[in-house]
Design an enzyme around this catalytic site. Structure first.
Site, mmCIF file in Angstrom:
data_model
loop_
_atom_site.group_PDB
_atom_site.id
_atom_site.type_symbol
_atom_site.label_atom_id
_atom_site.label_comp_id
_atom_site.label_asym_id
_atom_site.label_seq_id
_atom_site.Cartn_x
_atom_site.Cartn_y
_atom_site.Cartn_z
ATOM 1 N N LYS A 194 72.173 10.111 81.026
ATOM 2 C CA LYS A 194 72.774 10.867 79.934
ATOM 3 C C LYS A 194 73.524 12.066 80.514
ATOM 4 O O LYS A 194 72.915 12.993 81.049
ATOM 5 C CB LYS A 194 71.732 11.376 78.938
ATOM 6 C CG LYS A 194 72.403 11.918 77.655
ATOM 7 C CD LYS A 194 71.529 12.880 76.885
ATOM 8 C CE LYS A 194 71.650 14.295 77.388
ATOM 9 N NZ LYS A 194 72.971 14.930 77.071
ATOM 10 N N GLY A 246 68.979 21.039 85.032
ATOM 11 C CA GLY A 246 69.414 21.852 83.901
ATOM 12 C C GLY A 246 68.584 23.113 83.795
ATOM 13 O O GLY A 246 68.052 23.620 84.791
ATOM 14 N N SER A 247 68.460 23.609 82.597
ATOM 15 C CA SER A 247 67.799 24.889 82.387
ATOM 16 C C SER A 247 66.288 24.775 82.551
ATOM 17 O O SER A 247 65.690 23.719 82.339
ATOM 18 C CB SER A 247 68.112 25.421 80.985
ATOM 19 O OG SER A 247 67.430 24.666 79.995
ATOM 20 N N THR A 248 65.672 25.899 82.903
ATOM 21 C CA THR A 248 64.221 25.936 83.070
ATOM 22 C C THR A 248 63.511 25.656 81.750
ATOM 23 O O THR A 248 62.484 24.969 81.718
ATOM 24 C CB THR A 248 63.794 27.304 83.630
ATOM 25 O OG1 THR A 248 64.339 27.438 84.948
ATOM 26 C CG2 THR A 248 62.291 27.426 83.711
ATOM 27 N N GLY A 251 63.534 22.012 81.178
ATOM 28 C CA GLY A 251 62.667 21.399 82.184
ATOM 29 C C GLY A 251 61.200 21.510 81.812
ATOM 30 O O GLY A 251 60.425 20.555 81.966
ATOM 31 N N GLU A 268 65.126 19.876 88.666
ATOM 32 C CA GLU A 268 65.884 20.896 89.403
ATOM 33 C C GLU A 268 66.434 21.850 88.358
ATOM 34 O O GLU A 268 67.329 21.501 87.590
ATOM 35 C CB GLU A 268 66.998 20.248 90.234
ATOM 36 C CG GLU A 268 67.577 21.163 91.283
ATOM 37 C CD GLU A 268 68.855 21.830 90.822
ATOM 38 O OE1 GLU A 268 68.761 23.013 90.404
ATOM 39 O OE2 GLU A 268 69.915 21.201 90.870
ATOM 40 N N CYS A 302 73.395 26.696 89.766
ATOM 41 C CA CYS A 302 71.976 27.043 89.704
ATOM 42 C C CYS A 302 71.510 27.799 90.941
ATOM 43 O O CYS A 302 70.607 28.636 90.866
ATOM 44 C CB CYS A 302 71.135 25.789 89.511
ATOM 45 S SG CYS A 302 71.502 24.473 90.686
ATOM 46 N N GLU A 399 68.750 34.507 84.558
ATOM 47 C CA GLU A 399 69.872 33.730 85.082
ATOM 48 C C GLU A 399 71.045 33.835 84.098
ATOM 49 O O GLU A 399 70.954 33.402 82.951
ATOM 50 C CB GLU A 399 69.474 32.266 85.252
ATOM 51 C CG GLU A 399 70.567 31.427 85.877
ATOM 52 C CD GLU A 399 70.162 29.963 86.045
ATOM 53 O OE1 GLU A 399 70.569 29.345 87.033
ATOM 54 O OE2 GLU A 399 69.449 29.443 85.164
#
Length: 488
Positions: A194, A246-248, A251, A268, A302, A399
């Site tokens: 995706k 992607g974003s924490t 995740g 990641e 990132c 971030e």
């Protein structure tokens, strides 16, 4: 009069550049795209679609199918069926397909570079010179591993896991696709991927490359859509392994969703990388590394070096040299080969950058940007440097994911390490010094997945990449990138 103006401009700036735009006519963008399932493009089951917009002009590039649960189910079933034959194919035979894909990416690199720039907003010189060549290199590299898996250090007869559900971000659409699909296919897995909602076009272009390479039906499936599509993919019981970049926050949600299911995962996630400049560092070289570290891809990286830690004795010298260098950056049309900073990927990301930089000013940090005229349409943000930043500032902790640099100081190597590690993230770091012993001593103390020495943002398919703490777990790239797709 026009020639006089040109002459006056040239005499004032003998290094002025004329525009050098790449032609967008080299790539054909269809008015609409379907989902790529079992080797064919098809509409979403419920007929829904969304628009893909060019960040630099706000122009609608194409309309793309919005995948739902039924579409994900079809894609996973197609991947499962293809896995039966693909997984038992000799490694040398799988390698042939990966080599073909790599060569086609090279052959069609100009199309891909223009498409990625239009859909993502990053400068053409970055897509042309970094993203596309590295994507091809990853397929070449993992093609070489396909018939040597027994020598990778994961047992003499490692087996594929099954169906990999892969979700990639919008900052490096094609490169992140290559990071995930290449090792998955080399190890005998099949894939449902995706792409990000704002940058789906290069993944759909890649679907055509798969057909051109003669890849068996169902080995690679691409389901476009938003976060709900990704959640459906992660939660599908037929998926054996989840790979996410992607974003924490997302995740963490994925980790919670798959807990107890037995699914393997690599995540990641975000970062707040520290770029450490010691007093013996070559200033001009360090400045170039600082610029690469935070302004490459508009800082939407990132592992960006978004925190600059400068030894106190050279702070003024480094900051002055950095400001001089930033006045030479060209912000504007990403298709212009002279452009250094392109557009921010989306209006939502631009709003986040603005909110965090406003918070930095409100908390007392000193803000500076070079004089630059931003285009009237599209999503733009000038390169920005904050000085007088402390570790308590929001811009030193969160971030930002934009062209924004926070500058802090330190006195001793131990203080530099303490400040660099004072973050919930642990993805990247950089060290600038002439002393090799100092590089080794400091690098060993930094809690970061990758540490660059006297350079920044350099990547190679043979090197593993990943983070610690809230930057995720697992490694992509290199021999280590095979492990996540093998039942060892």
């Amino acid at each position: 009069m026009a020639s006089e103006n040109v002459s006056e401009t040239a005499s004032a700036n003998p290094f002025a550049y004329a525009p050098a735009p790449e032609s967008r006519s080299v790539v054909d963008i269809a008015p609409s795209y379907g989902l790529f399932i079992d080797g064919e493009f098809a509409e979403a089951a419920d007929g829904r679609a969304f628009k893909s917009v060019s960040p630099s002009t706000e122009e609608v590039l194409s309309e793309v199918a919005q995948g739902g649960e039924d579409d994900v189910d079809r894609a996973v079933k197609a991947a499962r069926k293809a896995f039966e034959k693909w997984s038992v194919l000799p490694g040398a035979e799988r390698a042939k397909y990966l080599f073909r894909i790599a060569r086609i990416i090279q052959e069609r690199s100009r199309e891909l570079a223009v498409l990625e720039t239009l859909d993502n907003g990053k400068p053409i010189k970055e897509t042309r010179d970094t993203d596309i060549p590295l994507a091809a290199a990853h397929f070449f590299y993992y093609a070489g591993w396909a018939d040597k898996l027994g020598h990778a250090g994961y047992g003499t007869d490692p087996r594929a896991l099954g169906v990999a559900g892969q979700i990639i971000p919008w900052n490096f659409p094609l490169l992140m696709l290559a990071w995930k699909i290449a090792p998955a296919l080399a190890t005998g897995n099949t894939v449902v991927l995706k792409p990000a909602e704002t940058t789906p076009l290069s993944a759909l272009f890649f679907a055509d490359i798969c057909r051109q390479a003669g890849l068996p039906r169902g080995v690679v499936n691409i389901v476009t859509g938003d976060g709900t599509t990704g959640a459906a993919l992660v939660g599908h019981p037929g998926v054996d392994k989840v790979a996410f970049t992607g974003s924490t926050a997302v995740g963490k949600a994925i980790a919670r969703q798959i807990a107890g299911t037995g699914k393997r995962a690599t995540l990641e996630l975000g970062g707040k990388g520290a770029n450490i400049v010691f007093d013996d560092a070559p200033v001009d070289q360090a400045v170039e590394g600082i610029v690469t570290g935070i302004f490459f891809n508009q800082g939407q990286v990132c592992c960006a070096g978004s925190r600059l830690l400068v030894q106190e004795s050279v702070h003024d010298e480094v900051l002055d040299a950095l400001k001089r260098r930033l006045t030479t950056l060209r912000v504007g049309d990403p298709l212009d080969k002279n452009t250094d900073l392109g557009a921010i990927n989306s209006v939502e990301q631009l709003a986040r950058i603005k909110a965090l930089t406003d918070a930095g000013e409100a908390e007392g940090a000193e803000r500076w940007s070079p004089a630059c005229e931003l285009p009237s349409s599209g999503y733009w943000f000038a390169p920005t440097v904050f000085s007088n930043v402390t570790q308590a500032h929001t811009i030193a902790r969160d971030e930002i994911f934009g062209p924004v640099l926070s500058v802090l100081t330190f006195r001793t190597p131990d203080e530099a390490v303490a400040k660099a590690n004072n973050t919930q993230y642990g993805l990247s770091a950089g060290i600038w010094t002439e002393k090799g012993s100092r590089i080794l001593a400091v690098a060993n103390k930094l809690r970061a997945g990758v540490v660059w020495a006297n350079t920044f943002n350099k990547f190679d398919p043979t090197s593993p990449f990943g983070g610690y703490k809230e930057s995720g777990y697992g490694r992509e790239g290199g021999r280590h990138g095979l492990e996540a797709y093998l039942d060892v």
